[in-house]
Motif scaffolding. Sequence first.
Motif, mmCIF file in Angstrom:
data_model
loop_
_atom_site.group_PDB
_atom_site.id
_atom_site.type_symbol
_atom_site.label_atom_id
_atom_site.label_comp_id
_atom_site.label_asym_id
_atom_site.label_seq_id
_atom_site.Cartn_x
_atom_site.Cartn_y
_atom_site.Cartn_z
ATOM 1 N N UNK A 254 -21.523 -2.486 -52.077
ATOM 2 C CA UNK A 254 -20.666 -2.163 -53.038
ATOM 3 C C UNK A 254 -21.452 -2.147 -54.398
ATOM 4 N N UNK A 255 -22.376 -1.365 -54.656
ATOM 5 C CA UNK A 255 -23.194 -1.535 -55.930
ATOM 6 C C UNK A 255 -22.563 -0.934 -57.315
ATOM 7 N N UNK A 256 -21.321 -0.723 -57.307
ATOM 8 C CA UNK A 256 -20.751 -0.037 -58.566
ATOM 9 C C UNK A 256 -21.197 -0.901 -59.841
ATOM 10 N N UNK A 257 -21.361 -0.005 -60.923
ATOM 11 C CA UNK A 257 -21.642 -0.533 -62.162
ATOM 12 C C UNK A 257 -20.465 -1.037 -62.896
ATOM 13 N N UNK A 258 -19.366 -0.443 -62.568
ATOM 14 C CA UNK A 258 -17.801 -0.687 -63.068
ATOM 15 C C UNK A 258 -17.078 -0.068 -62.207
ATOM 16 N N UNK A 275 -20.298 -8.249 -46.748
ATOM 17 C CA UNK A 275 -20.478 -7.274 -47.737
ATOM 18 C C UNK A 275 -21.254 -7.794 -48.795
ATOM 19 N N UNK A 276 -22.054 -7.028 -49.468
ATOM 20 C CA UNK A 276 -22.865 -7.388 -50.603
ATOM 21 C C UNK A 276 -22.341 -6.597 -51.700
ATOM 22 N N UNK A 277 -21.869 -7.053 -52.800
ATOM 23 C CA UNK A 277 -21.287 -6.569 -53.786
ATOM 24 C C UNK A 277 -21.483 -6.769 -55.060
ATOM 25 N N UNK A 293 -22.215 -11.609 -50.247
ATOM 26 C CA UNK A 293 -22.819 -12.059 -51.482
ATOM 27 C C UNK A 293 -22.341 -11.147 -52.628
ATOM 28 N N UNK A 294 -22.126 -11.918 -53.870
ATOM 29 C CA UNK A 294 -21.716 -11.076 -55.179
ATOM 30 C C UNK A 294 -22.901 -11.375 -56.077
ATOM 31 N N UNK A 295 -23.478 -9.961 -56.600
ATOM 32 C CA UNK A 295 -24.692 -10.243 -57.326
ATOM 33 C C UNK A 295 -24.472 -9.594 -58.912
ATOM 34 N N UNK A 296 -24.991 -9.743 -59.780
ATOM 35 C CA UNK A 296 -24.591 -9.063 -61.029
ATOM 36 C C UNK A 296 -24.757 -7.501 -60.907
ATOM 37 N N UNK A 297 -23.749 -6.919 -61.864
ATOM 38 C CA UNK A 297 -24.119 -5.344 -61.679
ATOM 39 C C UNK A 297 -25.261 -4.830 -62.161
ATOM 40 N N UNK A 302 -31.686 -8.038 -57.678
ATOM 41 C CA UNK A 302 -30.770 -8.855 -57.089
ATOM 42 C C UNK A 302 -30.073 -8.280 -56.066
ATOM 43 N N UNK A 303 -29.812 -7.185 -56.081
ATOM 44 C CA UNK A 303 -29.308 -6.385 -54.913
ATOM 45 C C UNK A 303 -30.122 -6.374 -53.612
#
Length: 366
Positions: A254-258, A275-277, A293-297, A302-303
């Motif tokens: 889930x690579x959303x910017x917003x 999920x990687x989000x 894993x959660x990464x900065x948008x 990082x993704x």
Amino acid sequence: MRLPAPGDILVVAPNFKRRLSGVTSTIVQLVPEQAKRLPIAALGPGLPAHLPKLRWRDLLRFWRKPPTKPFRIWHARRNLEMLPGILLRDVLRMPLRLVFTSASQRRHTGYTRWLIRRMDAVIATSARSGAYLTVPHTVIHHGIDLARFRPHPAGAAVARAELGLDPAKRAVGCFGRVRHQKGTDLFVDAMIALLPRHPGWQAVVAGRATAEHQGFETALKAKVAEAGLGDRILFAGEHRDIERWYRALDLFVAPQRWEGFGLTPLEAMSCGVPVVAADVGVFSDVVSAACGTVVPPDDLPALCEAIEPFLADEPRRMDAAARALAKAQAEFALAREADEIVAVYERLWADGGSAAKSSSTTGVRP
């Protein structure tokens, strides 16, 4: 589902956008669950046949109070649906009270704030969304239909075969509207970087590119072709039976910017998919280190760094998958969301419709 007589309906869930969206998906899932508790019907175009629905002419019955309550409730989720509710209540003087659910995580326009101030009760889908509201509100997180979103009983490989995907290759997916805001380009760029190093994997992009974003999608497809990965990165388009595609996955991105809230990580985890989000919406509240894993948008390096361990380390991926499913079953039940929303309705009915007028009559759920 059998529809009660229009005059007996207590809650209306309007949906005035024909195009499939996250709001529409919420209504499609939630209304049947709420219908187990009270007479509710949706109103608007483009809704599936199984939903209890009102016809426009049925609104003529709403000048009379329902037989069991002092008024009906109009539950809006967009500006487009708040305004008609105000007109029905304040201009046509129907016995209605208005509830609005806000998922936005940005400052509302002056017009939206004007609409929200005229609601009788307000729900925020997260604490972050609630921080942008200037009225009393209740925080209620979305839930998922766990009967619909569940693992394939025979496993992801069989699910892939049923969809025409290569059953021998594991699949990583990114679902949702195809556009810059959703980060589809970040997912494609990550796959172009990672798939050559992991020949046992394929990627799926599922979702619609609306007219204004078709050029964006075309450019992504061209980039995939130029990388020689046209047979391993599939653009599957929009699907109403998206749960079948989740079941075919071994990893979701889930690579959303917003994002206002974002249901896709919940849907994936409910199907037993880690999920990687990006850290937007409520993703950091939903995706724990045990199940993803959660990464900065908007951070492609990082993704890629977060995705690759799941492609390379199968025991780690399987452990995260099991934990994702357990977390979803424990925390994401749609029944819990329906119960909490009905509690907001009941407070309005008990208070004579004044629950949003004072912060003492609406709680904020932690």
